[in-house]
Design an enzyme around this catalytic site. Structure first.
Site, PDB file in Angstrom:
ATOM      1  N   GLU A   1       0.938  19.819  -1.223  1.00 21.78           N
ATOM      2  CA  GLU A   1       2.094  19.921  -0.797  1.00 21.78           C
ATOM      3  C   GLU A   1       3.409  20.702  -1.450  1.00 21.78           C
ATOM      4  O   GLU A   1       4.077  20.415  -0.684  1.00 21.78           O
ATOM      5  CB  GLU A   1       2.303  17.789  -1.492  1.00 21.78           C
ATOM      6  CG  GLU A   1       1.672  17.037  -1.236  1.00 21.78           C
ATOM      7  CD  GLU A   1       1.375  16.903   0.719  1.00 21.78           C
ATOM      8  OE1 GLU A   1       2.033  17.025   1.263  1.00 21.78           O
ATOM      9  OE2 GLU A   1      -0.074  16.062   0.490  1.00 21.78           O
TER      10      GLU A   1
ATOM     11  N   SER B   1      -3.706 -36.895 -33.980  1.00 17.56           N
ATOM     12  CA  SER B   1      -4.082 -36.944 -35.654  1.00 17.56           C
ATOM     13  C   SER B   1      -3.633 -35.833 -35.758  1.00 17.56           C
ATOM     14  O   SER B   1      -3.639 -35.431 -37.130  1.00 17.56           O
ATOM     15  CB  SER B   1      -5.048 -36.869 -35.862  1.00 17.56           C
ATOM     16  OG  SER B   1      -5.594 -38.850 -35.577  1.00 17.56           O
TER      17      SER B   1
END
Length: 678
Positions: free
Chosen positions: A80, A333
């Site tokens: 590019e 519990s």
């Protein structure tokens, strides 16, 4: 050159610079699209856990060139912008070459666009006209001035299109290959270098032949530029193309969604990504085998810093998007250890104190054990290990349910009681709503000698100082007792796992088998497990020891060996470290007595009297007691006072519990309301 000409040239250059600066100020580039990125949540190492698409469905992830394979970046420059970093945003040589080729051959042979020009087009897409091209060129120079070479590169690799709704190299690498861009190989890097040239026409899942041809051209260019050897490029050409876009990562989805809602674009968590992946796989496998709509929630925490290493809000996010680690459910519990811890801390109970497990009525309430049986006389340690209900209620009656609830809230736990309801004795058996995150936080506090700190979810966050729930001797007494709890089915010894790790754990089952819990601590880790239906429907026969505890031990076996060691006791002569209780703590009293069964001459509080409202004067509240065996020790709200104290200075208004303990462990209690007059 004459002085006059030099001044003229300098003036022109100055005017040009000032003109460019003014134009930049008046017409700044619109960076909105660059700043509008997907929020990402990462694990503690920076690996992606879960990204979030933008409102239009686009996946646009910030892509840092430092975390992208250098080969890809080299291929990108080669394809590019070969002179990227050497020009001011436009490349005169490339533009001249493109123009000459177009004129000489009558068609466009090569483009003259730089990465800066392409970035300008990505930020502000326009139709391909000469005016648009000139605008891109001006913007390219402007972007290069503003962002610099590194900034332009980062912006480009974040915005470049890669087919469909995928933008940016990081999103593309994850979507097409399922890997981070730092790990791109030659074939993968070449495909991603080619795709932005025509992201829809070159999509490998729709146009594989065009995609392969484009990829191979990049590989050939890379060989010509000396980036790859010919044999490596040939091997890369033989690699298969991806045939579909993968879903982006979806780890710890419940936690990620909650944290991302806070608005930050990038959040690094404390999660161990590898452990999270394994734990989620286990959770999916387990929940897939339940045909009654049951789900589970899991938390794995490193006690050091309270870092949450794994978080599972439900067995499968797609099936249940509610974070069940934060759902308020009956804890069964699981609060019993904290009842015993407060009693140990008060020295109103010793692990060796005898308690009779026999039917006993508390007002209109007649609690029963889980097995509907009574088991006679046993030590407090054994009663806790066996999770017997009647002894726990007896101890809570001594400690006070309001005090327990108040202390749990003070250290950061959320407790949900029915409207207008006060904490009462059923709190011992799960008569309150609690969250898994809070229970894990409390149990991790036991592992750190009673110091409770908030759980940490975000990496690098400051560790809170924490608040003491109980002292070191009481916390260690509870942990030691729980290390001897009966093992769950299929586990040979609850004390040791495959890795030789001592585990203190507790289970819980809510009324009607709606919730099954198991919370466990080792020296380095705390794990919490909840199993149940999100709608709260019963699951008959599914209790904590059978449904949740085996999962707890499976999770512990996924962890590395513990490295931490407990420090020596700060008070080695403390009564709780002795095997036998003091004479006064030999046996727990029945209901209605405020001390243990006694010897003669037990202490008595003269002031402040029990049940009164007392105003704190300048010197504080006077303390007076008589009787018992010297020395007398005052304890206020679980905190021992100095040996020679005569006045106590409260911090503010409210209820307080004052205990005086003599040399034999006999005690007297006074609960008062303090008014400071402030």
């Amino acid at each position: 050159m004459t002085r006059r000409r030099l001044l003229a040239v300098g003036g022109v250059l100055l005017a040009l610079v000032l003109g460019l600066g003014l134009a930049d100020l008046l017409l700044p580039p619109d960076l909105t699209r660059l700043h509008r990125q997907s929020a990402v949540v990462e694990d503690s190492s920076g690996t992606l856990l879960r990204p979030f698409a933008l409102a239009d469905g686009t996946w646009r992830l910030d892509s840092d060139p430092a975390r992208i394979a250098p080969l890809y970046l080299a291929m990108l420059r080669e394809m590019e912008d070969g002179r990227f970093g050497w020009h001011p945003g436009i490349d005169p040589l490339a533009l001249t070459r493109a123009a000459f080729q177009a004129v000489s051959q009558g068609r466009v042979v090569s483009g003259g666009s730089t990465l800066s020009m392409q970035l300008a087009r990505l930020l502000d897409p326009k139709p391909r006209t000469m005016a648009a091209k000139l605008t891109e060129m001006a913007r390219a120079v402007q972007l290069q001035m503003r962002l610099g070479t590194a900034g332009v590169l980062r912006a480009y690799v974040t915005l470049a299109p890669f087919g469909g709704r995928v933008e940016g190299v990081r999103a593309a690498s994850l979507a097409w290959f399922g890997i981070e861009p730092a790990h791109l190989g030659p074939a993968q890097a070449a495909l991603l270098a080619a795709l932005p040239q025509s992201p829809e026409r070159l999509r490998p899942d729709r146009h594989p032949q065009a995609a392969k041809a484009a990829r191979d051209r990049v590989l050939d260019r890379a060989v010509g530029a000396g980036l790859l050897s010919a044999d490596v490029a040939q091997a890369a050409k033989a690699e298969a193309l991806p045939t579909f876009q993968r879903d982006l990562p979806m780890l710890a989805p419940h936690l990620a969604e909650r944290l991302s809602a806070e608005g930050d674009k990038r959040i690094r968590t404390t999660i161990d990504g590898n452990l999270q992946r394994v734990v989620e796989g286990l959770a999916r496998a387990l929940s897939a085998g339940w045909d009654d709509g049951a789900e589970l929630a899991l938390l794995v925490v490193a006690n050091d810093g309270r870092r949450v290493l794994a978080h599972v809000g439900s067995g499968d996010w797609r099936r249940c998007q509610v974070d069940l680690t934060r759902a308020s459910r009956s804890p069964g519990s699981t609060l019993k250890p904290f009842i015993y811890a407060l009693a140990f801390d008060d020295l109103s109970l010793h692990p060796g104190t005898l308690i009779e497990d026999a039917p006993q009525r508390f007002g209109l309430w007649l609690p029963r054990n889980f097995d509907q049986d009574s088991h006679g006389v046993m030590t407090a340690r054994e009663a806790l290990q066996r999770s017997l209900n009647i002894p726990a209620v007896l101890v809570l009656d001594q400690v006070g349910p309001v005090r327990l609830a108040s202390l749990l809230r003070q250290v950061g736990a959320e407790l949900a009681f029915p409207a207008l309801a006060e904490p009462s004795l059923p709190l011992a058996l799960g008569g309150v709503g609690m969250r898994l995150v809070d229970l894990v936080m409390l149990y991790a506090g036991l592992a750190e000698d009673g110091l409770v700190r908030p759980l940490a979810f975000v990496h690098g966050a400051e560790t809170p100082t924490g608040r003491a729930l109980v002292g070191q001797p009481a916390a260690r007494a509870v942990v030691q007792a729980l290390e001897g709890s009966p093992p769950p089915p299929g586990v040979a010894s609850a004390r040791l796992t495959q890795r030789g790790r001592a585990i203190a754990f507790k289970t819980g089952t809510s009324y009607g088998f709606r919730d099954a819990w198991s919370i466990g601590v080792s020296r380095d880790y705390t794990i919490g497990v909840w199993v149940g239906r999100p709608d709260g429907a019963p699951r008959p026969g599914q209790y904590g020891l059978a449904a949740a505890a085996p999962i707890l031990f499976q999770l512990f076996d996924l962890l590395p060996p513990d490295q931490g060691r407990r420090s020596p006791p700060a008070q080695p002569d403390h009564a709780l470290y002795h095997a036998q209780p003091p004479a006064a703590l030999a046996r727990l009293s029945g209901r209605g007595e405020d001390t243990v069964l006694s010897g003669p001459g037990r202490p008595r509080i003269l002031f402040p009297p029990d049940g009164t409202t007392v105003e704190a004067l300048a010197d504080g509240i006077a303390l007076a007691a008589q009787g018992g065996v010297a020395p007398l020790k005052w304890i206020v709200d679980g905190v021992p006072l100095a040996d020679d104290v005569r006045f106590w200075r409260p911090e503010g208004d409210g209820f307080s519990r004052l205990v005086v303990v003599d040399g034999n462990g006999q005690r007297a209690v006074s609960t008062i309301r303090v008014v400071t007059g402030q």
